[in-house]
Structure formats: C-alpha cells, structure tokens
Enzyme design. Structure first.
Site, PDB file in Angstrom:
ATOM      1  N   ASP A   1      44.031  38.441  46.979  1.00 61.26           N
ATOM      2  CA  ASP A   1      44.381  38.155  45.605  1.00 61.26           C
ATOM      3  C   ASP A   1      45.269  39.211  44.856  1.00 61.26           C
ATOM      4  O   ASP A   1      45.202  40.415  45.333  1.00 61.26           O
ATOM      5  CB  ASP A   1      42.992  38.135  45.046  1.00 61.26           C
ATOM      6  CG  ASP A   1      43.317  37.855  43.595  1.00 61.26           C
ATOM      7  OD1 ASP A   1      43.589  36.641  43.042  1.00 61.26           O
ATOM      8  OD2 ASP A   1      43.199  38.556  42.784  1.00 61.26           O
TER       9      ASP A   1
ATOM     10  N   ALA B   1      45.631  38.023  28.829  1.00 60.94           N
ATOM     11  CA  ALA B   1      46.546  38.034  30.340  1.00 60.94           C
ATOM     12  C   ALA B   1      47.876  37.378  30.281  1.00 60.94           C
ATOM     13  O   ALA B   1      48.561  37.499  29.411  1.00 60.94           O
ATOM     14  CB  ALA B   1      45.501  37.333  31.254  1.00 60.94           C
TER      15      ALA B   1
ATOM     16  N   SER C   1      42.559  25.846  34.631  1.00 59.22           N
ATOM     17  CA  SER C   1      42.474  24.861  33.742  1.00 59.22           C
ATOM     18  C   SER C   1      43.858  24.052  33.672  1.00 59.22           C
ATOM     19  O   SER C   1      43.564  22.912  33.715  1.00 59.22           O
ATOM     20  CB  SER C   1      42.144  25.318  32.515  1.00 59.22           C
ATOM     21  OG  SER C   1      40.824  25.721  32.605  1.00 59.22           O
TER      22      SER C   1
ATOM     23  N   HIS D   1      39.164  33.792  39.957  1.00 58.91           N
ATOM     24  CA  HIS D   1      40.029  34.277  41.033  1.00 58.91           C
ATOM     25  C   HIS D   1      39.453  33.739  42.439  1.00 58.91           C
ATOM     26  O   HIS D   1      40.275  33.628  43.152  1.00 58.91           O
ATOM     27  CB  HIS D   1      40.441  35.605  41.210  1.00 58.91           C
ATOM     28  CG  HIS D   1      41.290  36.336  39.986  1.00 58.91           C
ATOM     29  ND1 HIS D   1      42.733  36.705  40.237  1.00 58.91           N
ATOM     30  CD2 HIS D   1      41.248  36.098  38.709  1.00 58.91           C
ATOM     31  CE1 HIS D   1      43.363  36.852  39.039  1.00 58.91           C
ATOM     32  NE2 HIS D   1      42.710  36.331  38.128  1.00 58.91           N
TER      33      HIS D   1
END
Length: 474
Positions: free
Chosen positions: A116, A388, A370, A18
C-alpha cells in the site's frame, strides 16, 4: 503448492479502508490468474478486529494472511497526524516483516511485493531479498499524478500551496486550487508534509504502480501517466479499477436500513455517510440535520458522534458515544415519524444501500472507496470532502466528471442548513441533478465494460500477471 508456483506478498497499511481494496484486488487477481498464490502480511497497532477477520475468512484458498506482532502505541511519538502514525506503524514492523519473508522464501517462489502507498517502506526489506517492489495506489489516477509530480513541485515552491494565486497544473489533470490539494501538503514546515514528500519520492523507486481507477473515468490523466512511463522516470502504471467490495460483511446488522429502503419510491432517497473515519464538528452535525429536514427529501443517514474541534480522520480511534445524542432535539422522531428519514448510528451496509433501487443520491466525503462504489452502482453525488485527498477527488467529480454537486461553505467553514437543503433538493429534483444522474449512468456502463473479459482493466491485470510470471528470484 510446489516451489515454482509464483507467490505475491501484499503489505497493507493499518486501517480497514486501505485493507479492503487490497483484498478485493487480490481476490480479482487470483480469480483471473489461478496459478498465483497471495500472502497478506499485515502490520497492526492492535489485535485483529472482527472486521479484519471476516474479510480474510471470505477469500479464496489461494489467499492467506499473516498478522505481524502489534506495534506498541507508546513507541510512537505523541500527537502525530494519522497518516504519519500509519507509516510509523509499518516502519516499526519491518523486523517482523523481514522474518516472515525469510521464512516464505524458503518454501515459495516470491515474485513481487505489493505495498500500500503508506506501507512503501516495506520495499526496503523486499530489496534485501531481491523481491520486485510494486505499489498499490488506493486512490484516483489524479492523486497518483500529483504524488509523482510532487517532488518537482516542491523544488520550485516558495510558499504554501494554499497561498498560490493561480491554480496548480498537474500532468493530465484539470487545474486545481492549491487549497484543494491533500491536507498533508498544506503546511511546508509540518512533519506531514515531509512525510508526504518522502512517500512521493518512493513511488519513483517501484517497479510498477497498480492504481484503482480506469481509463474511461480518468482518460487524460492515465494517458499522461503512461506517456511519462520510461520518459521521465515514472514506473509502469497499471489501471485495474474499479475494484470495490461486492457486499458488506454484516448485512444482518443493517437489515433495518434495507427494510426501510424497500418502502421508499425509486431513486427518492439521499444516503448520507462520511465513511469509517469521517467526523463533523458539533455545529456542522446540527446544520446538516436541520438541512436534511428542510430539504423535504427522503434520507438515510449513518451518523457518527461529532468531533469537538473539526472534521478529522478517525481511522485509528474508537468512538463510544451514542451519536444520536448530538442531533437537534426531536429531529430523529420528527423525520422518522413523517417517513422522511432514517438515522442509524455509525454504520450502514453501504454497498447494499447504494445498489438499492430507492437510493437516488449519495452525500459523501469523497473517499475513493465510496466514490468507486457510487460509480459501480450509478449513484450521483453530493461532494462533501473532509480530509486527506478528498478535496482533490471532489474537484475531479464536480468539475471534471460532472457527476456531483458541491455545497458552498460559509466564512466560518460551515455548510449552513439552507445550503444543505438546496443541494439535496437540487440533486433529486433539478435539471442539473438529472444531467448528473445521466452522466453517472454513462460512467457506470463504462466501468462494467472495463471489467469485462477484454476490458482495459482486465487487460491491465493480465499484463501484470505476465510480468510477474516471468520474474524469478535472483
């Protein structure tokens, strides 16, 4: 720097995956808008890692960082999900954050606090000081649309998502089965579900949301999000992606990988990695290994030690076991001896691997970092989501964008070696694999365009800069 210079504060959540996109966002922002300063205020569960230090050493002089006193793990409830642990770490850091902001306000013109997603509780402190609160959403626009729509869905839901008979319809998105929605929302009675619901509601309180995606990749979703802007309460959306790392921080450590790739034919190697937090079960590691060998295709595998129970997120844990000890007997020697494969423990210089001419595919957990790195380098995918929001990403990549193949899972939850071998071979050799490769090339070109001088993502950053420039403390 004088007191009139606008300064942005960025609060990441613990976890390198993150932190990286937020740092890359800050680097791109100040490279285009030199009048801004950026300060990272970093909550942490431990002392800064060497990786974190190297990340901040490579930034512009107008970006600095303050690491908050570490939170004691013993202060957190035991056996809580990683996502909840991350959020609680930020919550326990609010007092320290408040002190830092108080100090910065006396010397700076703080115009916005960008948190975030998992650090959005920091907005409570920003509001105390009348600092405009923004969210950096580190995943897809599809994921953002789901989060914004989730509170409404919760009000009408009478069962768990996995029990729904019909696909879920999220604004702007392709229909998705409930079982492919993020892990935290699968059990309505869980603390993870309640935490996710609180996060989703917080999104609506932000003054704006910066999302790491771009119009050409998710046009329908972004249009739907922007049409909702102001109509039903969505904050303004700024699609500024794809924002990725330009290179790995320790290429020297990965030189063996790159030398091996130098000796392989163009587009002939499948790179296999499940990210910084992805682990497979022992049985699945074995099936994957045997399947890669069975495919007859070249591969480069950054392998991690298996989890005894299931795939999981290892963001906040440290693995000390040698992962090569868990592979089938003789596998490493056989595949290396015949030049088919190279297995490296834990880590490979991913950006350099994906940009290498010999890399022809990427077997990935579908983490968003990614995914965007694959897009920027035009590498087609095999989608193997673990946790997730990765299943949601996999659906978008396979069924929406059509840039990925997804292996079939058996009734025991395993991808068998024959299926691994088939999907790897299909990606590199079949007509469908060729179509996927061409489609990914188109998206790569679009990604390059949106980051150009007048591209849509560059313009979104300019809109953000103009808005922040016009902000003043009350």
């Amino acid at each position: 720097m004088d007191h009139k210079t606008p300064r942005i504060v960025i609060v990441p959540s613990p976890g390198i995956s993150h932190l990286i996109p937020l740092v890359e966002f800050a680097k791109r922002f100040v490279s285009l808008h030199h009048e801004f300063y950026v300060t990272f205020i970093v909550p942490t569960l431990g002392p800064p890692s060497n990786t974190m230090k190297s990340i901040f050493e490579a930034v512009a002089p107008t970006i600095d960082s303050i690491v908050l006193p570490q939170v004691n793990l013993e202060d957190l409830p035991p056996h809580i999900p990683a996502a909840v642990q991350i959020q609680l770490t930020v919550t326990h850091s609010l007092s320290s954050l408040r002190n830092v902001l108080k100090s910065l306000i006396s010397t700076s013109n703080l115009v916005a606090l960008v948190a975030d997603l998992f650090a959005s509780i920091a907005h409570d402190v920003a509001n105390e000081f009348y600092i405009s609160p923004f969210i950096f959403f580190p995943s897809s626009a599809m994921g953002l649309s789901f989060c914004l729509y989730f509170p409404k869905m919760d009000e009408t839901l009478t069962c768990n998502f996995g029990e729904l008979q019909e696909p879920v319809k999220i604004p702007g998105c392709i229909p998705i089965h409930g079982s492919d929605l993020p892990n935290p929302v699968q059990d309505r009675s869980s603390e993870a579900y309640k935490s996710f619901l609180r996060l989703s509601k917080r999104l609506h309180l932000a003054d704006g949301i910066v999302v790491n995606s771009f119009m050409d990749m998710e046009p329908d979703v972004i249009k739907a999000l922007q049409e909702e802007d102001g109509g039903t309460g969505n904050p303004p959306i700024y699609p500024v992606g794809p924002i990725i790392q330009n290179g790995s921080s320790s290429v020297v450590d990965g030189s063996e990988c790159l030398k091996w790739l130098d000796n392989q034919p163009p587009k002939s190697v499948v790179y296999v990695s499940f990210g910084s937090g992805g682990t497979l079960s022992f049985d699945q590691v074995n099936e994957l290994a045997l399947g890669l060998e069975l495919s007859g295709q070249r591969f480069l595998w950054a392998v991690r030690a298996p989890d005894n129970k299931s795939a999981n997120a290892g963001y906040l844990s440290v693995q000390n076991e040698d992962p090569l000890n868990f592979l089938p007997l003789g596998f490493v020697e056989r595949t290396k001896g015949k030049g088919q494969g190279l297995v490296v423990p834990n880590w490979a210089p991913q950006v350099e691997v994906l940009s290498h001419n010999s890399t022809g595919g990427f077997l990935t957990h579908c983490g968003w970092n990614s995914t965007l790195e694959s897009v920027m380098h035009g590498v087609p995918l095999i989608a193997w989501p673990l946790f997730a929001e990765q299943k949601m990403n996999a659906v978008m990549l396979c069924d929406g964008l059509k840039v990925a193949l997804r292996p079939k899972v058996n009734e025991k939850g395993l991808v068998e070696k024959e299926e691994v071998g088939k999907v790897v071979k299909d990606l590199l050799e079949s007509e469908e694999g060729e179509r996927i490769r061409n489609r990914m090339k188109d998206i790569k070109d679009a990604a390059t365009n949106v980051l150009s001088e007048n591209g849509s993502s560059t313009n979104a950053l300019s809109e953000l800069a103009l808005r922040w420039k016009n902000m003043r403390l009350a």
